[in-house]
Enzyme design. Sequence first.
Site, PDB file in Angstrom:
ATOM      1  CB  CYS A 121      -0.993  -0.030   1.166  1.00 48.15           C
ATOM      2  SG  CYS A 121      -2.367   1.137   0.957  1.00 48.15           S
ATOM      3  CG  HIS A 224      -3.490  -3.023   3.466  1.00 49.32           C
ATOM      4  ND1 HIS A 224      -2.486  -2.726   4.356  1.00 49.32           N
ATOM      5  CD2 HIS A 224      -3.930  -1.829   2.989  1.00 49.32           C
ATOM      6  CE1 HIS A 224      -2.330  -1.421   4.445  1.00 49.32           C
ATOM      7  NE2 HIS A 224      -3.190  -0.846   3.609  1.00 49.32           N
ATOM      8  CD  GLU A 226      -1.334  -5.802   5.576  1.00 46.77           C
ATOM      9  OE1 GLU A 226      -1.940  -4.804   6.027  1.00 46.77           O
ATOM     10  OE2 GLU A 226      -0.947  -5.897   4.381  1.00 46.77           O
TER      11      GLU A 226
END
Length: 254
Positions: A121, A224, A226
């Site tokens: 990001c 994102h 993660e």
Amino acid sequence: MGHRPLVGITTSEVRRAEYTHPLPEGEPLQHEMALGMPYVRALSRAGAVPVVLPPLRVDDVPAQLRCLDAVCLSGGPDLDPSKYGASPAHELGPLEPALDDFELAVARVADQSGLPILGICRGAQALNVARGGTLHQHLPAITDHSVEHRQAEPGWVETHEVRVTGESGLAVVLGREQLWVNSFHHQAVDRLGSNLRAVAWAPDGTVEGIEDPGERFVLGVQWHAETLDRGPVHPRLFEALVAAAAAQRLDLAA
């Protein structure tokens, strides 16, 4: 893996004292560095030892990175447009110029040291700016509004599709040329930085992935990844970074 590689993660966000709710038995209010635990978990699951990098002085960055095998540039607030020679747009969000200086220094020192880099990001945007690129400061001003880039759904919900160039390193890592992602950003890559190419796009044309076409692992994604750890695709980004970090360690030991 005998020696798990050390991967540094930037802390690109500050929890400001004036917005913190103190505990009666706690310390006096102060600014605190903030990093979401999903970054740490994603790297640990991929086989790394995550090392959180506190935002110190720019002069301290080479020492911070000296023992690392790779770097992950995390998400966070809007980047100060003065860092790429632009005037601030009216819609610009809150800025942390000192954090920008730190993270850009991390990206540049990692580049100079030949370390593998993964940007997430804002981290992808920082990678682009560190290499001399620029950003769109306010996406709604330049898109057709067909994609909601600041979704209201939780981070584990995928809300729009991304198209990936078939011959890119990103496509090789992901194992596909189309995928669904989440979206939590206000800015995006505009002019590409030196030796970077765009390799993924949202349906509205927003750049969603950039990479260095050379042999070293240097990659940035706008979503994102993660928080998208419940399937087989997005964890591959962290696994690829850790594999590159492990190879980096072996090369240095040889």
